[in-house]
Design a protein around this motif. Structure first.
Motif, PDB file in Angstrom:
ATOM      1  N   GLN A 135       0.993  -1.229   0.057  1.00 40.76           N
ATOM      2  CA  GLN A 135       0.064   0.078   0.123  1.00 40.76           C
ATOM      3  C   GLN A 135       0.983   1.373   0.102  1.00 40.76           C
ATOM      4  OE1 GLN A 135      -2.755  -2.313  -0.723  1.00 40.76           O
ATOM      5  NE2 GLN A 135      -3.566  -0.243  -0.214  1.00 40.76           N
ATOM      6  N   LYS A 417      -7.665  -3.274  12.098  1.00 43.98           N
ATOM      7  CA  LYS A 417      -7.605  -2.079  11.362  1.00 43.98           C
ATOM      8  C   LYS A 417      -6.499  -1.346  12.104  1.00 43.98           C
ATOM      9  CE  LYS A 417      -9.459   1.389   8.927  1.00 43.98           C
ATOM     10  NZ  LYS A 417      -9.650   1.283   7.798  1.00 43.98           N
ATOM     11  N   ILE A 419      -3.159   1.692  11.098  1.00 46.02           N
ATOM     12  CA  ILE A 419      -2.795   2.660  10.175  1.00 46.02           C
ATOM     13  C   ILE A 419      -1.650   2.309   9.090  1.00 46.02           C
ATOM     14  CG2 ILE A 419      -0.988   3.736  11.940  1.00 46.02           C
ATOM     15  CD1 ILE A 419      -3.431   5.782   9.734  1.00 46.02           C
ATOM     16  N   VAL A 422      -3.152   1.585   5.858  1.00 44.69           N
ATOM     17  CA  VAL A 422      -3.520   2.662   4.927  1.00 44.69           C
ATOM     18  C   VAL A 422      -2.654   3.138   4.018  1.00 44.69           C
ATOM     19  CG1 VAL A 422      -4.258   4.985   5.209  1.00 44.69           C
ATOM     20  CG2 VAL A 422      -4.811   3.565   7.167  1.00 44.69           C
ATOM     21  N   THR A 450       2.300   9.985   7.510  1.00 48.13           N
ATOM     22  CA  THR A 450       1.254   9.138   7.963  1.00 48.13           C
ATOM     23  C   THR A 450       1.484   8.402   9.290  1.00 48.13           C
ATOM     24  OG1 THR A 450       0.616   8.815   5.556  1.00 48.13           O
ATOM     25  CG2 THR A 450      -0.233   7.290   7.087  1.00 48.13           C
TER      26      THR A 450
END
Length: 803
Positions: A135, A417, A419, A422, A450
């Motif tokens: 990603q 979930k 970060i 992401v 990020t």
């Protein structure tokens, strides 16, 4: 000769190596390993740091000056050549380290060390490390400039790899009997994921779910409050937040998922953190801002950092680089200085997944079902068959826990979930920081950063100081992410992110300094939910008290503060315990122990007898205080140290003070005496066999090679004080991995030190030559060369020439 010592210990027999405390393989063929032409003996060669080297693809000549510490000072005529040269020079000195860490991050250790690493590899793949790296690459591909620099760095590493013969391979390749593979951009992305996991990959949601199920919400909130009763936050308490006009996410109607969780995946070291601060010219002895940074990470050899100067006609930068990644991470240039501490923000949540059936092709979401995706992980195993592990992916993220891994229900699982999944172009912020000239450039550089969320400290030659808490931070409803959530309820999803301008920050505060030490970022007036997921409560107050107490601060003050061994936890709690404990029936030995503790000044210096005895007492006290958290087949984490002190001082008759396995009803006062006597008994028995000892002998600081059972490549019994609750946060194998002090003169003057050396070759004199100075609190005067043609202080020069 370091290798002779190693080979003798080998005894020409099987070599057993431990990585991450697991037994993982056997020695290479002995004849190949000891071959005079290609084996270990070739690694005794001194680094080649002179002459010309032809490199295909360079646009112009690159000059590399080396100083007396083997720090390379790279001068290129353009950015592309700079990063190609950075890749080449980094690989030249640290190839195996940078490569090995990407194997670890990708869950590929079993390929090189055998089946003992399969469980580690499964965890990393189920954690989605490879997925997160992919990603990140997608984000980087949207930025052609950064992509070009990544390709240049990649090519530089590969230029060096292709220049090697087998005899040139770092010794670890020979020990493990494998060869370097080409460097790729994915390896850089994996390295950044490795750091993201280390600094933002920890959570206690599942443990807290067990705790609230067992103790109830009221008791949980008492033990794990969002704010401690003492809070000296990163951003000063008087900050005005009235400009924030985007509200916190509204809390939905939801029910807690009160599952019982038996075990959780391996987590990063709980003390991963750092200190940083900067003072304005109004507090500085010279009228110039001064900045300090010291990241606290695992202490390994080769060192996590590689110090470099990176210069082009457009910028001149110096500092600590991360082998495998572009640019300087913690450092300075001609105009600004910067450094980071971990913001410890909660950006990892868990969702319970209900599959439609045992095929797991769909999962419940809202009023219907969503399709899953399957990622088949092929774990290659040295000398064994490949292991296949199918990981189910939902829109939340990978289902880490399921019927195939730490679970037994074929229709349920827990999805992560995070970060880290992401995706972010986290190379771009550092490339921009390396070039920044002022506050606006600094802010523009970090605004798209990020993860892992960091406290970015800043100082400039223009006189500004600042600190931004920067990362992509979910705008959570109050309480979101503390516990396991229902993955079928869309309202439990992350609804949005906090707009970047509303991330907490301060610039040129009236108190004349900014600082962070992993404490709570804000006070309760900040309008967004910030979960107290283990914020530090002691180092930060020592730092802030020190900086507040002095009108004028100099470089020696900065050195003293970075090496400060004072333990505020002990200073606040020990006098109270000594006052309240019943001492009327102590034995003679117990009285001696009591006297040692009474005379101690709460400083963790190496020759003191008090630190170890206090640590032992505190450990035993916490054990019996939180005995309710020892539940069979249930993952639990006890309350943090600060809240433990709060309970002992203010809730001494609380039912938690009662030891569950005794008929008596104990109070805090009783626990003090019981744990004190246990401590005295343990010390008396130990001293009967070993004699007396001080903090240095008891602590036993070591810096271990990444292959932990290679004593000839490690350093043991390093004489250094400190403690996790001291500013000098040195623990047994963890602590300040880089200390830096920068005065913002023109050009800046800087000091730095780290526990290792520039070379990754255990046979080099530059492998661990900085450790003794680091332990003694000394610093190097960092040679910040302004003119490549007038390089005073260099010992040799190497020129990289276009082929």
């Amino acid at each position: 000769m370091k290798y002779f010592k190693f080979v003798v210990s080998l005894g020409f027999a099987s070599l057993i190596i431990y990585v991450l405390s697991i037994k993982i393989g056997s020695a290479p063929p002995t004849g190949k390993f000891l071959n005079p032409a290609q084996g270990i003996w070739q690694n005794e060669k001194t680094e080649s740091i002179k002459g010309d080297i032809q490199i295909d693809g360079l646009l112009d000549e690159v000059t590399v000056h080396y100083d007396e510490y083997l720090i390379p000072h790279i001068f290129a005529q353009n950015e592309t050549d700079l990063y190609r040269a950075q890749g080449y020079i980094t690989a030249k000195h640290r190839l195996w380290q940078m490569d090995f860490q990407t194997y670890a991050a990708a869950g590929r250790l079993a390929e090189i060390i055998g089946e003992g690493a399969v469980n580690h590899d499964r965890e990393e793949r189920r954690r989605g490390m490879g997925y997160g790296a992919e990603q990140a690459i997608l984000k980087m591909q949207d930025d052609p400039e950064t992509l070009g620099y990544l390709e240049a760095y990649q090519d530089g590493v590969n230029d060096y790899i292709m220049s090697m013969n087998e005899s040139d391979f770092p010794v670890e390749y020979k020990l493990l009997d494998y060869a370097p593979e080409p460097w790729t951009m994915k390896k850089t992305a994996l390295l950044l994921m490795y750091m993201t996991k280390d600094l933002a990959g920890s959570d206690d949601d599942l443990e807290y779910t067990n705790a609230i199920r067992l103790f109830g919400k009221e008791r949980f909130d008492l033990l794990f409050p969002d704010f401690f009763d003492v809070n000296d936050p990163v951003i000063p308490k008087d900050t005005d937040w009235s400009y924030i006009d985007v509200p916190i996410t509204e809390a939905p109607n939801h029910e807690l998922v009160l599952d019982s969780i038996a075990e959780t995946i391996t987590k990063p070291h709980p003390d991963n953190g750092s200190n940083n601060w900067a003072i304005s010219g109004s507090k500085s002895y010279s009228g110039k801002p001064i900045l300090a940074n010291d990241p606290h990470l695992g202490l390994n050899l080769p060192s996590i950092w590689f110090v470099m100067q990176l210069s082009t006609p457009g910028h001149n930068t110096f500092g600590a680089t991360l082998p495998g990644a572009l640019g300087v991470i913690s450092g300075f240039n001609t105009n600004i200085a910067w450094g980071e501490t971990n913001a410890t923000r909660d950006a990892l949540d868990w969702y319970k997944i209900e599959f439609k059936d045992e095929n797991r092709t769909e999962y419940k979401y809202g009023d219907g079902y969503k399709p899953t995706k399957f990622r088949v992980e092929e774990i290659k195993v040295k000398g064994k068959a490949t292991v296949l592990d199918t990981v189910v992916y939902t829109h939340h993220g990978p289902v880490v826990y399921d019927k195939n891994f730490k679970g037994d229900n074929p229709r349920q699982g827990y999805a992560m979930k995070w970060i880290g999944h992401v995706g972010g172009n986290n190379q771009r912020p550092f490339i921009a920081l390396n070039k920044a000239r002022n506050y606006d450039d600094y802010l523009n550089a970090i605004k798209d950063y990020t993860a892992p969320a960091q406290n970015f400290v800043f100082a400039s030659t223009e006189g500004d100081i600042a600190l931004w808490i920067q990362g992509k931070l979910p705008n959570k409803w109050k309480g979101q992410g503390k516990f396991l959530m229902d993955g079928s309820n869309p309202e439990n999803d992350w609804q949005s992110f906090i707009p970047q301008p509303f991330n907490a920050h301060t610039k040129n505060p009236g108190r004349g300094f900014v600082s962070s030490a992993n404490q709570h970022p804000v006070d309760p007036s900040y309008p967004y939910f910030v979960f107290n997921d283990g914020y530090e409560a002691y180092r930060n107050r020592v730092i802030n008290n020190f900086l507040s107490s002095k009108e004028t601060i100099g470089i020696q003050d900065f050195k003293d503060l970075q090496n400060n061994n004072y333990n505020l936890l002990a200073a606040e709690m020990l006098p109270y315990m000594l006052e309240k404990m019943d001492t009327s029936n102590l034995s003679e030995y117990e009285k001696q122990l009591l006297e040692i503790l009474k005379q101690w000044d709460y400083s963790y210096t190496i020759d003191e007898a008090g630190p170890g005895r206090w640590d032992s007492w505190w450990y035993r006290l916490c054990n019996i205080t939180w005995d309710e958290f020892k539940v069979e087949n249930t993952a639990m984490d006890r309350p943090f140290d600060y809240q433990t002190t709060y309970m002992l001082r203010h809730k001494g008759d609380d039912p938690f003070m009662d030891i569950a396995d005794t008929p008596e009803k104990e109070t805090a006062k009783d626990l003090f005496l019981i744990s004190f006597k246990e401590t005295a008994k343990a010390y008396k028995e130990w001293e009967a066999e070993n004699g007396t000892f001080n903090w240095n002998k008891e602590k036993g600081v070591f810096i271990g090679h990444l292959l932990q059972a290679l004593p000839a490549f490690s350093r043991f019994d390093i004489p250094i004080g400190g403690d996790g609750n001291a500013v000098n946060a040195v623990k047994k194998n963890h602590g300040p991995s880089w200390r830096m002090i920068v005065e913002m003169s023109s050009p800046p003057k800087a000091l730095g030190i780290y526990p290792g050396g520039q070379s990754g070759n255990p046979g080099s004199k530059y492998y661990d030559n900085l450790i003794d100075d680091w332990a003694a609190g000394k610093y190097l005067d960092l040679l910040f060369i302004q003119d490549k043609n007038n390089p005073n202080g260099i010992i040799s020069t190497q020129t990289l020439i276009p082929e």
